[in-house]
Write an enzyme that holds these catalytic residues in place. Structure first.
Site, PDB file in Angstrom:
ATOM      1  N   SER A 279      19.070  36.545  27.253  1.00 36.59           N
ATOM      2  CA  SER A 279      19.308  35.691  26.089  1.00 36.59           C
ATOM      3  C   SER A 279      18.336  36.059  24.977  1.00 36.59           C
ATOM      4  CB  SER A 279      19.143  34.220  26.464  1.00 36.59           C
ATOM      5  OG  SER A 279      17.818  33.805  26.209  1.00 36.59           O
ATOM      6  N   LYS A 280      18.649  35.589  23.780  1.00 38.44           N
ATOM      7  CA  LYS A 280      17.777  35.929  22.655  1.00 38.44           C
ATOM      8  C   LYS A 280      16.417  35.247  22.784  1.00 38.44           C
ATOM      9  CE  LYS A 280      19.521  32.319  19.591  1.00 38.44           C
ATOM     10  NZ  LYS A 280      20.100  31.973  18.316  1.00 38.44           N
ATOM     11  N   ARG A 281      16.313  34.308  23.704  1.00 38.29           N
ATOM     12  CA  ARG A 281      15.022  33.633  23.922  1.00 38.29           C
ATOM     13  C   ARG A 281      14.273  34.198  25.119  1.00 38.29           C
ATOM     14  NH1 ARG A 281      18.325  29.797  22.356  1.00 38.29           N
ATOM     15  NH2 ARG A 281      17.947  28.962  20.278  1.00 38.29           N
TER      16      ARG A 281
END
Ligand code: GLU
Length: 520
Positions: A279-281
């Site tokens: 994920s982008k996190r």
């Protein structure tokens, strides 16, 4: 090989035209860059075209700046489309779906589906749809959806009389156009990566094709555009695989199955531990975006590969191996080699684990391939930023000394700040272990000899160092680390005598005297 028969058939007959078709709903995640990269490589390999199409039909998810970010990212990565938004118009302009909508392109296709009896008007309000969902949930329907069964209880042109439908349309009643999916039919299609896929139409919902604001949905718009733009292969993320059966039906109902591109659904990129989608996190410490991205939706700043000091070639080399391999263990590949070796058949079905350490390793490999001069050009501004106005020649020599262990140019400073700054402290562990009366005498003696010595080339200073140690009856190895600390403040680093040559005689002697002064 039977599995690929259909694919080769298309290869022989169609010019390769592929598209990267992001929605401008945020920054381009590295997974998106990989999809773009695979498209690019495939197009180049076959002498075809690579198109950038902006799929901006969902106005509610539009993010200002996203389109520009996508364009800049592709440019930085060196995977530039041959036509499309930001890259010049080919004969299929415009390439932004919102602009294409204005030309009435999508409506024409939706009308054709209605005329053929394969699509219908649906007048249901948001409340009615909500009620439907609740009703189905109460009836324990596993996946409540608008489909061949539930549509029979809804307000659409299949349940209302012709007169009523006409009245509603004439009155401008808000409505959508939905795909009329048959109740029980086998849908078979071939995916270049996954082989044959078979789905029963009972699992497919009556997808909205045209929304009440007249905008097409992704499902209709991408098909129309793929047809009109003569796309030969649609390569996209795995998340679109479940929608593919509906797309097959649309091509069939338009009577344009021969215009359908070959489908190729890319595997997911997984978290480093293999548990779930990256994920982008992600917290692995490495960027998830090619360039810095400030997301206005969650007010978060995401750091980019570029700004973290990655070389674009290293970044795409790492990316290309996430889910693809050239058939052997070859890892370092130039873009030209990737183009030569690339094939869709070598893309894996299984998800590919993102490996942060390996990612850094790639950058190090690319760093090692660069000359001192190239790296010094990047290092020099960093030196100047620290307040040291050195020459390019000095920066080149400094680069030569500090590059060896670095993965990034931005680590150079940390590996050799002593080339610019006189130490004001010394590694105490080394002093405790190595500094005593005898070794201090050695430093005194060496300082005296070097002060009288004009030639400061490494071979000469090294010879002096050894001769002095020998004269005092100390092994050179015993005083080497101490001497490092004397001149640089730290116990490890590049060749000492080369360091002295670079900082020069005056500075070297100054540092040695300073040390003796401070350590009486
Ligand atoms: N707009 C879609 C996306 O952003 C494109 C999918 C496709 O390539 O067909 O994922």
């Amino acid at each position: 090989m039977r599995k690929f028969a259909a694919y080769f058939y298309f290869m022989e007959n169609k010019r390769v035209r592929v598209r990267f078709a992001p929605s401008p709903t945020g920054g381009l995640h590295m997974g998106g860059v990989r999809v773009a990269l695979f498209n690019y490589l495939f197009a180049k390999k076959h002498g075809g075209d690579f198109i950038l199409r902006i799929e901006d039909t969902d106005q509610t998810r539009f993010v200002a700046g996203a389109e520009e970010y996508i364009i800049n990212s592709l440019k930085w990565c060196g995977i530039e489309p041959s036509e499309g938004v930001g890259f010049g118009d080919g004969k299929h302009a415009p390439y932004r779906q919102s602009e294409r909508k204005e030309l009435g392109i999508y409506k024409k296709y939706a009308d054709k589906l209605i005329e053929g009896g394969h699509a219908y008007y649906a007048f249901d309000t948001a409340e009615e749809l909500d009620e439907m969902r609740k009703r189905l949930e109460a009836a324990k329907v596993a996946a409540p959806q608008y489909n061949s069964v539930s549509r029979q209880n809804m307000r659409n042109s299949l349940t209302l009389s012709e007169d009523e439908v006409k009245k509603l349309l004439d009155a401008g009643t808000p409505h959508v156009i939905r795909l009329k999916v048959p109740r029980n039919e086998e849908i078979r299609f071939h995916d270049v990566i996954r082989g044959w896929v078979v789905v029963n139409s009972a699992q497919v919902d009556d997808k909205v094709l045209l929304k009440s604001d007249g905008m097409p949905t992704y499902h209709l718009a991408h098909i129309v555009d793929d047809i009109e733009m003569e796309i030969s292969h649609a390569m996209r993320g795995e998340e679109w695989l479940p929608s593919a059966p509906a797309h097959i039906l649309i091509y069939r109902y338009l009577g344009m199955e021969d215009k359908m591109p070959q489908l190729a659904h890319m595997p997911l990129i997984l978290k480093p531990d293999g548990n779930g989608k990256l994920s982008k996190r992600d917290k692995s410490g490495l960027p998830m975006f090619p360039l810095n991205w400030s997301d206005p939706r969650d007010n978060t700043d995401y750091v980019g590969y570029k700004e973290s000091g990655f070389f674009p070639d290293a970044f795409i080399n790492m990316l290309v191996l996430l889910g693809w391999n050239p058939g052997d263990n070859k890892e370092i590949m130039s873009k030209d080699e990737m183009i030569e070796l690339f094939s869709l058949e070598r893309i894996n079905k299984a998800g590919a684990k993102f490996d942060p350490e390996k990612t850094k390793w790639f950058n190090q490999q690319y760093l090692r391939k660069k000359s001192d001069e190239e790296l010094a050009k990047l290092f020099l501004p960093m030196i100047k930023e620290k307040g040291f106005d050195v020459s390019e020649a000095f920066a080149i020599k400094a680069t030569k000394l500090v590059r060896e262990k670095a993965h990034f140019v931005n680590e150079f400073w940390g590996f050799g700040s002593f080339l610019f700054i006189t130490p004001d402290s010394y590694d105490q562990d080394v002093l405790t272990k190595r500094l005593n009366e005898q070794t201090r005498n050695f430093v005194v003696e060496l300082t005296a000899v070097l002060t009288d010595q004009a030639d400061f080339s490494p071979a000469v200073t090294e010879a002096t160092f050894k001769a002095t140690a020998e004269k005092l009856g100390i092994g050179a190895g015993q005083v080497m680390q101490l001497f490092r600390v004397v001149v640089t403040g730290v116990g490890g680093g590049p060749n000492m005598f080369e360091i002295m040559e670079l900082i020069g005689k005056e500075e070297s002697i100054k540092r040695m005297n300073l040390f003796l002064e401070r350590n009486k």
